[in-house]
Design an enzyme around this catalytic site. Sequence first.
Site, mmCIF file in Angstrom:
data_model
loop_
_atom_site.group_PDB
_atom_site.id
_atom_site.type_symbol
_atom_site.label_atom_id
_atom_site.label_comp_id
_atom_site.label_asym_id
_atom_site.label_seq_id
_atom_site.Cartn_x
_atom_site.Cartn_y
_atom_site.Cartn_z
ATOM 1 N N SER A 30 33.906 36.977 -25.558
ATOM 2 C CA SER A 30 35.057 37.717 -25.015
ATOM 3 C C SER A 30 35.127 39.125 -25.601
ATOM 4 O O SER A 30 34.947 39.323 -26.807
ATOM 5 C CB SER A 30 36.351 36.967 -25.348
ATOM 6 O OG SER A 30 37.450 37.771 -25.016
ATOM 7 N N LYS A 81 43.447 28.266 -17.949
ATOM 8 C CA LYS A 81 44.518 29.012 -17.263
ATOM 9 C C LYS A 81 45.452 28.116 -16.444
ATOM 10 O O LYS A 81 46.656 28.357 -16.403
ATOM 11 C CB LYS A 81 43.918 30.083 -16.358
ATOM 12 C CG LYS A 81 43.266 31.227 -17.113
ATOM 13 C CD LYS A 81 42.795 32.302 -16.152
ATOM 14 C CE LYS A 81 42.052 33.401 -16.886
ATOM 15 N NZ LYS A 81 41.657 34.507 -16.023
ATOM 16 N N ASP A 118 46.032 39.136 -14.158
ATOM 17 C CA ASP A 118 44.736 39.360 -13.490
ATOM 18 C C ASP A 118 44.877 40.170 -12.197
ATOM 19 O O ASP A 118 44.086 41.081 -11.930
ATOM 20 C CB ASP A 118 44.055 38.025 -13.174
ATOM 21 C CG ASP A 118 43.514 37.353 -14.423
ATOM 22 O OD1 ASP A 118 43.234 38.056 -15.414
ATOM 23 O OD2 ASP A 118 43.367 36.114 -14.404
#
Length: 296
Positions: A30, A81, A118
């Site tokens: 990440s 998520k 997002d």
Amino acid sequence: MNVTSMQNSDWQIDGSTRILGVIGDPVMHSLSPAMHNLALSYLGVNARYLAFHVKPSHLNDAVRGFVAQGVLGFNSTLPHKEALLKLMDWVDDEAMLMGAVNTVRIEPDGRLLGYNTDAYGFQMAMEMNFPKHMLGAEVVVLGAGGAARGVVTGLANGGVQRITVANRTLSRAEHLLDSLTGPNLARVDRRATPLEPHKLSLETCKLLVNTTSAGMHGESFQAVDLHRLPPDAVVVDIIYTPARTPFLQAAQNRGLKILNGLDMLVHQGARSFYIWTGQQMPVSRVKDYLERLLNS
Ligand code: ATR
């Protein structure tokens, strides 16, 4: 805001340093720790951002541990998520519509506030680079996985007219469009189609977005003939490593305008950063830094 600020030169860990982080499985690659720590340091916020490798079976324990230890907030990436949504005490509209949480803020009383940044990240990346390419546009989205959810929602928020989701597995494209709701999406003409050359109409497509992971492994799409796009079309790939996937390179060779996923990453991060700290991330500085990091 209960995060104390200090001078840049004093950016050291002490008794009041707060913790932020990202949970994922895997999480090692990440870029979020580099992105957020640069912004925290630049703005002199007394907090650090870490990566936590959390397996799905430990999600509940990890989140409870964060609450117990006074963690300020965290991001989530694959595969957490959707599961996180059920653990929240409050969820914002966007996360509810998308059925997924990528940002959590932990209140001083331990309440968990869930957000999804997002779609905002995608919309901002487009508006900063190609401000005229969404309103009223016909768009083709390749792929129907988790990443496509943010892109389709961002496109709807940006006012596009038609979205065609083309996927190798047609049923996933259909499911994606059925499961995403909300007033902005209701205004959009939505279609699902298999990722096959004769099914994919590109002649009037103003914006083509790849959300599949195909280009990460050096693959492109036999089914997508870029020569069928109009000359003023924009081609986006949400992948940022490599900076130019074979798909984006082919689009550039064809003379089309292109954009990779780095801007989307930085803008979704900037929104999370604001949710935690109430401060604006220095986005162009952060993007330059990440570009240098990726090139090194
Ligand atoms: P993510 O959450 O990152 O989007 P995902 O849910 O696994 O990941 O979805 C990956 C997407 O990439 C899917 O749309 C997948 O197509 P299928 O639904 O048919 O599996 C698509 N994908 C992955 N590799 C691909 C390839 N080589 N060609 C075309 N599509 C591909």
